[in-house]
Design a protein around this motif. Sequence first.
Motif, PDB file in Angstrom:
ATOM      1  N   HIS A   1       7.974   5.836   0.920  1.00 42.50           N
ATOM      2  CA  HIS A   1       6.904   5.824  -0.078  1.00 42.50           C
ATOM      3  C   HIS A   1       6.955   4.519  -0.868  1.00 42.50           C
ATOM      4  O   HIS A   1       8.045   4.041  -1.205  1.00 42.50           O
ATOM      5  N   VAL A   2       5.806   3.989  -1.170  1.00 39.19           N
ATOM      6  CA  VAL A   2       5.710   2.806  -2.025  1.00 39.19           C
ATOM      7  C   VAL A   2       5.226   3.269  -3.396  1.00 39.19           C
ATOM      8  O   VAL A   2       4.132   3.823  -3.524  1.00 39.19           O
ATOM      9  N   LEU A   3       6.056   3.053  -4.412  1.00 37.62           N
ATOM     10  CA  LEU A   3       5.705   3.430  -5.774  1.00 37.62           C
ATOM     11  C   LEU A   3       5.284   2.171  -6.517  1.00 37.62           C
ATOM     12  O   LEU A   3       6.053   1.229  -6.637  1.00 37.62           O
ATOM     13  N   MET A   4       4.067   2.193  -7.009  1.00 38.48           N
ATOM     14  CA  MET A   4       3.536   1.049  -7.748  1.00 38.48           C
ATOM     15  C   MET A   4       2.724   1.547  -8.927  1.00 38.48           C
ATOM     16  O   MET A   4       1.962   2.515  -8.804  1.00 38.48           O
ATOM     17  N   ASN A   5       2.939   0.920 -10.072  1.00 34.91           N
ATOM     18  CA  ASN A   5       2.186   1.251 -11.277  1.00 34.91           C
ATOM     19  C   ASN A   5       2.220   2.741 -11.580  1.00 34.91           C
ATOM     20  O   ASN A   5       1.223   3.350 -11.961  1.00 34.91           O
ATOM     21  N   GLY A   6       3.403   3.345 -11.389  1.00 36.58           N
ATOM     22  CA  GLY A   6       3.600   4.720 -11.830  1.00 36.58           C
ATOM     23  C   GLY A   6       3.136   5.813 -10.904  1.00 36.58           C
ATOM     24  O   GLY A   6       3.140   6.987 -11.285  1.00 36.58           O
ATOM     25  N   LYS A   7       2.741   5.465  -9.672  1.00 38.38           N
ATOM     26  CA  LYS A   7       2.323   6.507  -8.734  1.00 38.38           C
ATOM     27  C   LYS A   7       2.608   6.063  -7.307  1.00 38.38           C
ATOM     28  O   LYS A   7       2.824   4.875  -7.037  1.00 38.38           O
ATOM     29  N   ILE A   8       2.620   7.024  -6.393  1.00 39.89           N
ATOM     30  CA  ILE A   8       2.817   6.704  -4.990  1.00 39.89           C
ATOM     31  C   ILE A   8       1.539   6.074  -4.451  1.00 39.89           C
ATOM     32  O   ILE A   8       0.482   6.715  -4.410  1.00 39.89           O
ATOM     33  N   ALA A   9       1.644   4.821  -4.049  1.00 44.60           N
ATOM     34  CA  ALA A   9       0.468   4.093  -3.584  1.00 44.60           C
ATOM     35  C   ALA A   9       0.299   4.169  -2.069  1.00 44.60           C
ATOM     36  O   ALA A   9      -0.810   3.984  -1.559  1.00 44.60           O
ATOM     37  N   ARG A  10       1.407   4.424  -1.375  1.00 46.50           N
ATOM     38  CA  ARG A  10       1.336   4.415   0.091  1.00 46.50           C
ATOM     39  C   ARG A  10       2.525   5.187   0.651  1.00 46.50           C
ATOM     40  O   ARG A  10       3.615   5.153   0.091  1.00 46.50           O
ATOM     41  N   THR A  11       2.311   5.890   1.764  1.00 46.69           N
ATOM     42  CA  THR A  11       3.382   6.626   2.436  1.00 46.69           C
ATOM     43  C   THR A  11       3.293   6.372   3.930  1.00 46.69           C
ATOM     44  O   THR A  11       2.197   6.303   4.501  1.00 46.69           O
ATOM     45  N   GLY A  12       4.457   6.210   4.557  1.00 47.41           N
ATOM     46  CA  GLY A  12       4.487   5.997   6.006  1.00 47.41           C
ATOM     47  C   GLY A  12       5.832   6.383   6.570  1.00 47.41           C
ATOM     48  O   GLY A  12       6.651   7.014   5.891  1.00 47.41           O
ATOM     49  N   GLY A  13       6.072   5.988   7.804  1.00 50.59           N
ATOM     50  CA  GLY A  13       7.347   6.239   8.447  1.00 50.59           C
ATOM     51  C   GLY A  13       8.325   5.107   8.176  1.00 50.59           C
ATOM     52  O   GLY A  13       8.083   4.238   7.331  1.00 50.59           O
ATOM     53  N   SER A  14       9.431   5.096   8.906  1.00 51.44           N
ATOM     54  CA  SER A  14      10.473   4.093   8.666  1.00 51.44           C
ATOM     55  C   SER A  14       9.985   2.674   8.934  1.00 51.44           C
ATOM     56  O   SER A  14      10.513   1.707   8.377  1.00 51.44           O
ATOM     57  N   ASP A  15       8.953   2.523   9.767  1.00 52.17           N
ATOM     58  CA  ASP A  15       8.420   1.196  10.051  1.00 52.17           C
ATOM     59  C   ASP A  15       7.768   0.561   8.820  1.00 52.17           C
ATOM     60  O   ASP A  15       7.657  -0.663   8.724  1.00 52.17           O
ATOM     61  N   LEU A  16       7.362   1.403   7.868  1.00 52.58           N
ATOM     62  CA  LEU A  16       6.765   0.872   6.636  1.00 52.58           C
ATOM     63  C   LEU A  16       7.778   0.039   5.867  1.00 52.58           C
ATOM     64  O   LEU A  16       7.426  -0.994   5.286  1.00 52.58           O
ATOM     65  N   ALA A  17       9.043   0.464   5.857  1.00 56.26           N
ATOM     66  CA  ALA A  17      10.082  -0.302   5.160  1.00 56.26           C
ATOM     67  C   ALA A  17      10.239  -1.688   5.770  1.00 56.26           C
ATOM     68  O   ALA A  17      10.415  -2.679   5.055  1.00 56.26           O
ATOM     69  N   MET A  18      10.173  -1.766   7.086  1.00 58.00           N
ATOM     70  CA  MET A  18      10.284  -3.067   7.751  1.00 58.00           C
ATOM     71  C   MET A  18       9.095  -3.957   7.421  1.00 58.00           C
ATOM     72  O   MET A  18       9.234  -5.163   7.234  1.00 58.00           O
ATOM     73  N   GLU A  19       7.922  -3.351   7.326  1.00 60.57           N
ATOM     74  CA  GLU A  19       6.731  -4.112   6.956  1.00 60.57           C
ATOM     75  C   GLU A  19       6.862  -4.664   5.539  1.00 60.57           C
ATOM     76  O   GLU A  19       6.518  -5.835   5.278  1.00 60.57           O
ATOM     77  N   LEU A  20       7.378  -3.847   4.628  1.00 63.45           N
ATOM     78  CA  LEU A  20       7.551  -4.296   3.244  1.00 63.45           C
ATOM     79  C   LEU A  20       8.566  -5.419   3.156  1.00 63.45           C
ATOM     80  O   LEU A  20       8.415  -6.360   2.373  1.00 63.45           O
ATOM     81  N   GLU A  21       9.629  -5.315   3.958  1.00 66.65           N
ATOM     82  CA  GLU A  21      10.658  -6.365   3.985  1.00 66.65           C
ATOM     83  C   GLU A  21      10.053  -7.698   4.427  1.00 66.65           C
ATOM     84  O   GLU A  21      10.407  -8.757   3.916  1.00 66.65           O
ATOM     85  N   GLU A  22       9.117  -7.613   5.342  1.00 66.07           N
ATOM     86  CA  GLU A  22       8.513  -8.824   5.904  1.00 66.07           C
ATOM     87  C   GLU A  22       7.399  -9.383   5.026  1.00 66.07           C
ATOM     88  O   GLU A  22       7.315 -10.592   4.801  1.00 66.07           O
ATOM     89  N   LYS A  23       6.566  -8.493   4.483  1.00 67.48           N
ATOM     90  CA  LYS A  23       5.345  -8.934   3.809  1.00 67.48           C
ATOM     91  C   LYS A  23       5.355  -8.748   2.299  1.00 67.48           C
ATOM     92  O   LYS A  23       4.510  -9.300   1.604  1.00 67.48           O
ATOM     93  N   GLY A  24       6.302  -7.958   1.787  1.00 75.79           N
ATOM     94  CA  GLY A  24       6.320  -7.675   0.368  1.00 75.79           C
ATOM     95  C   GLY A  24       5.313  -6.599  -0.003  1.00 75.79           C
ATOM     96  O   GLY A  24       4.610  -6.066   0.854  1.00 75.79           O
ATOM     97  N   TYR A  25       5.250  -6.286  -1.284  1.00 78.65           N
ATOM     98  CA  TYR A  25       4.385  -5.186  -1.723  1.00 78.65           C
ATOM     99  C   TYR A  25       2.922  -5.581  -1.831  1.00 78.65           C
ATOM    100  O   TYR A  25       2.056  -4.720  -1.893  1.00 78.65           O
ATOM    101  N   GLY A  26       2.653  -6.870  -1.834  1.00 76.20           N
ATOM    102  CA  GLY A  26       1.267  -7.308  -1.926  1.00 76.20           C
ATOM    103  C   GLY A  26       0.657  -7.643  -0.580  1.00 76.20           C
ATOM    104  O   GLY A  26      -0.483  -8.072  -0.486  1.00 76.20           O
ATOM    105  N   GLY A  27       1.471  -7.443   0.519  1.00 78.58           N
ATOM    106  CA  GLY A  27       0.998  -7.814   1.847  1.00 78.58           C
ATOM    107  C   GLY A  27      -0.022  -6.878   2.428  1.00 78.58           C
ATOM    108  O   GLY A  27      -0.261  -5.798   1.929  1.00 78.58           O
TER     109      GLY A  27
END
Length: 244
Positions: free
Chosen positions: A218-244
Motif C-alpha cells: 500500500h502507498v500511504l500519501m497525505n493521510g490515506k491509502i493512495a494505491r494498493t498492489g502486489g509485491s511488484d509495486l514496491a519495486m516500481e516505487l524503488e525505481e520511480k519514487g512516489y511521484g512516478g
Amino acid sequence: MLQIKDLHASLSDGTEILKGLNLSVGKGEIHAIMGPNGAGKSTLSKVIAGHPDYIITEGSIEFQGKNLLELSVAARANAGFFIGFQYPLEIAGLGNEEFLRAAIDAKHKALGLPRLCENEFKEKMEKAMQLLEMDSRYRERGLNEGFSGGEKKRNEILQMAMLEPALAFLDETDSGLDIDALRIVASGINHLMTPERSVVLITHYQRLLDYAKPQFVHVLMNGKIARTGGSDLAMELEEKGYGG
C-alpha cells in the motif's frame, strides 16, 4: 482480522494526520505500507495501539470482531495486537528476561490462561533467541540498554516471538540494519508467520521486502491509502519514487 474504515486522526493541537484511511488485513497475510516522510505511516500504527497523543475524530477500527477503539492499550495488546516501534525505548534496570516474563504473565492472566512454569518459559525464550541468533547475554541485559539499532530491532522480533500476537505492526524494522541483521530479522518474521497471524511492515525501502515478501503493498500519501498492489509495486516505487 483488521478492518479500518474512513479513519481520521489528529494531534491534540488539531493537526489532522490521517484523512480518511481505509485498510483491510486478513488472516495469514503480510502487508507492506510505504510512503514519503510525514504521510502518516507511524501515526497509523500508534493510533491502532492507542497512543494518547492522537485523537480519532471519525471512522472505525475493528480487530478480531471487536471495536478496537473501545479497548484500553493493555486490552488491545492482550487481544493480540503488537507494535514494533521505529525507535524502541531503552529502560535501564529492567532486564530483558524480566520484562518478557512480566509481559507474558500479564497476557496469560488477562486471557485466563495458566502461567508458564519456569522451564516452559526458559525453553520458549531459548528457542526464540536461537531463531534470532541472540546469545545468552541478552537475557540479563537491560531492556534495549546500550543496544545498537540492529540489536533493538532484533529484540523486538524476540518480543513478538514470545508474545505470539495475532497482528504485528512493525514500524521501519529495517531501519539501521546491516545486511546480516536484516536477513536475521526477516527470517524471524517469516518463521513466525502462520495461517492465523498477520504482519504489516511499515518501510521506506524494497530491501526488507526481498526477504519478507508481502502479498499486498500500500502507498500511504497525505493521510490515506493512495494505491494498493502486489509485491511488484514496491519495486516500481524503488525505481520511480512516489511521484512516478
